[in-house]
Design an enzyme around this catalytic site. Structure first.
Site, PDB file in Angstrom:
ATOM      1  N   THR A 118       0.820  -1.218   0.000  1.00  0.00           N
ATOM      2  CA  THR A 118       0.000   0.000   0.000  1.00  0.00           C
ATOM      3  C   THR A 118       0.852   1.266   0.000  1.00  0.00           C
ATOM      4  OG1 THR A 118      -0.162  -0.106   2.416  1.00  0.00           O
ATOM      5  CG2 THR A 118      -1.937  -1.121   1.150  1.00  0.00           C
ATOM      6  N   THR A 166       9.981  -3.357  12.015  1.00  0.00           N
ATOM      7  CA  THR A 166       8.783  -2.595  11.635  1.00  0.00           C
ATOM      8  C   THR A 166       8.269  -2.763  10.226  1.00  0.00           C
ATOM      9  OG1 THR A 166       9.851  -0.574  10.864  1.00  0.00           O
ATOM     10  CG2 THR A 166       9.378  -0.708  13.215  1.00  0.00           C
ATOM     11  N   LYS A 224       9.729  -1.198   2.442  1.00  0.00           N
ATOM     12  CA  LYS A 224       8.303  -0.998   2.259  1.00  0.00           C
ATOM     13  C   LYS A 224       7.649  -0.958   3.630  1.00  0.00           C
ATOM     14  CE  LYS A 224       5.197  -3.435   2.432  1.00  0.00           C
ATOM     15  NZ  LYS A 224       4.158  -3.659   3.529  1.00  0.00           N
TER      16      LYS A 224
END
Length: 386
Positions: free
Chosen positions: A145, A179, A168
């Site tokens: 996304t 993360t 990403k």
């Protein structure tokens, strides 16, 4: 301008039909196993890619990493485990590598298995020697996304070596190691143990200091590979280059948070120790009320004070000693009139907002990054799989 991978690395980027017609299959490889460091999520729901890669990198070396985007292959039972192992074995066979020297990362929707027939067909088209040297195409191939590819590069001072990183991640980001998915590559010649130690230090100061929504991913993977093609380098210079690339990617991730309008940087200093500084900073950047205040351009420093106050176990934090600043402007304990607060609204509405907290309990500091919380974030995640 294209960012080239460091010498010794080649990539293959393709669409294998995971979800749509965008690139979703990336392999970056060396001609031989090279020193590799990696850290992974500690989620109790971590996927087969994490489990397999953690085992394969245990000896500190890898030859290739494969990323499948738009499908996390998490919570998919034995079939998902089998599919991850099959992908690693098939990629290794195409490269002439040992499957134990191939890492895999997957990112996307949880609870769905790979469209394995399409993946098999895609792997059959993988060249024996991936030759694409553009980091940009690899960065696009690992996106889900993300609104833009995330790439950063730095020279290793005093040498001809470079560090190039891609990442990403825009949502489900709260570090319990890294993360997101990020891949860092260098042509510096460095030992596996040294690379592992410096990479873990860098991760702790960068990728472990970003938070979008307090949700820890099941698939977090971050690795660094060193081809050695540029020869020996100064260890301190290499660690600085790794840090420069990682912090650049960290800020890009925070800035690209789903529906984000503002990058929030929270710097806490004069803390008892680094752990306290990071704990307080993360409490501030994770506060929904702080995030919405930034989104609305509201210089409501009371919400920052509230967030600091939630650190109830830090009994050496004295509210009478704490100083809070927005940018360079002190907002507590200094008393601002309505005009001064109104003037701060334009700063709080900016692309970057810095919140500076001095605890006055010691000399340690930490910086973390996040973003504002918008209606778009709620809407996007409400409709994520529909």
């Amino acid at each position: 301008m294209t960012t080239e991978l460091p010498e010794g690395f080649g990539a293959h980027v393709a669409n294998v039909g995971i979800k749509d017609d965008t690139d979703d299959f990336v392999v970056v490889a060396c001609g031989r196993p090279v020193p590799t460091a990696a850290v992974f999520t500690r989620s109790r729901f971590s996927g087969p890619s994490v489990t397999l890669s953690r085992r394969n990198v245990a000896d500190g070396h890898a030859q290739a990493v494969v990323v499948i985007s738009k499908n996390a292959n998490v919570a998919t039972g034995q079939l998902g485990i089998d599919h991850a192992a099959e992908v690693v074995a098939a990629v290794a066979a195409r490269l002439g590598a040992d499957p134990a020297d191939v890492l895999i990362a997957s990112t996307g929707v949880i609870g769905r298995t790979y469209p394995i027939e399409r993946v098999r067909e895609g792997i059959a088209r993988l060249p024996e020697t991936p030759a694409d040297t553009a980091a940009d195409s690899a960065a696009r191939g690992i996106m889900t996304t993300d609104t833009a590819p995330k790439i950063a590069a730095a020279d290793v001072v005093g040498s001809g070596a470079r560090v190039v990183g891609i990442a990403k991640g825009v949502g489900m980001i709260e570090p319990d190691m890294a993360t997101h998915i990020s891949l860092l590559f260098t042509d510096a010649d460095v030992g596996a143990a040294d690379l592992d130690a410096m990479f873990r230090r860098v991760v702790d100061r960068t990728f472990n200091c970003v938070s979008i929504d307090t949700d820890t991913s099941t698939s977090d993977t971050s690795c660094a590979m060193a081809s050695g093609s540029a020869g020996p380098v100064d260890a301190g210079a290499l660690e600085q280059a790794l840090y420069d690339v990682a912090v650049d990617l960290t800020k890009q991730i925070a800035r690209d948070g789903e529906g984000a309008h503002s990058l929030i940087e929270v710097h806490v200093d004069r803390a008892r120790d680094a752990a306290q500084a990071k704990r307080v900073a993360k409490t501030v950047v994770n506060s929904p009320l702080v995030k919405t205040a930034v989104h609305g351009g509201d210089p409501n420093w009371g919400r920052v004070a509230m967030a600091i106050g939630k650190c109830s176990d830090d009994d050496d934090i004295d509210q009478a000693a704490v100083v809070i600043r927005f940018g360079d402007d002190e907002v507590f304990p200094r008393v601002l009139d309505d005009g001064a607060l109104a003037a701060l609204s334009s700063y709080m509405s900016g692309d970057e907002v810095r919140i500076h907290v001095s605890l006055m309990s010691g000399e340690a500091d930490a910086t973390v990054w996040g973003c504002d919380l918008s209606a778009e974030y709620v809407r996007f995640n409400a409709d994520y799989t529909t």
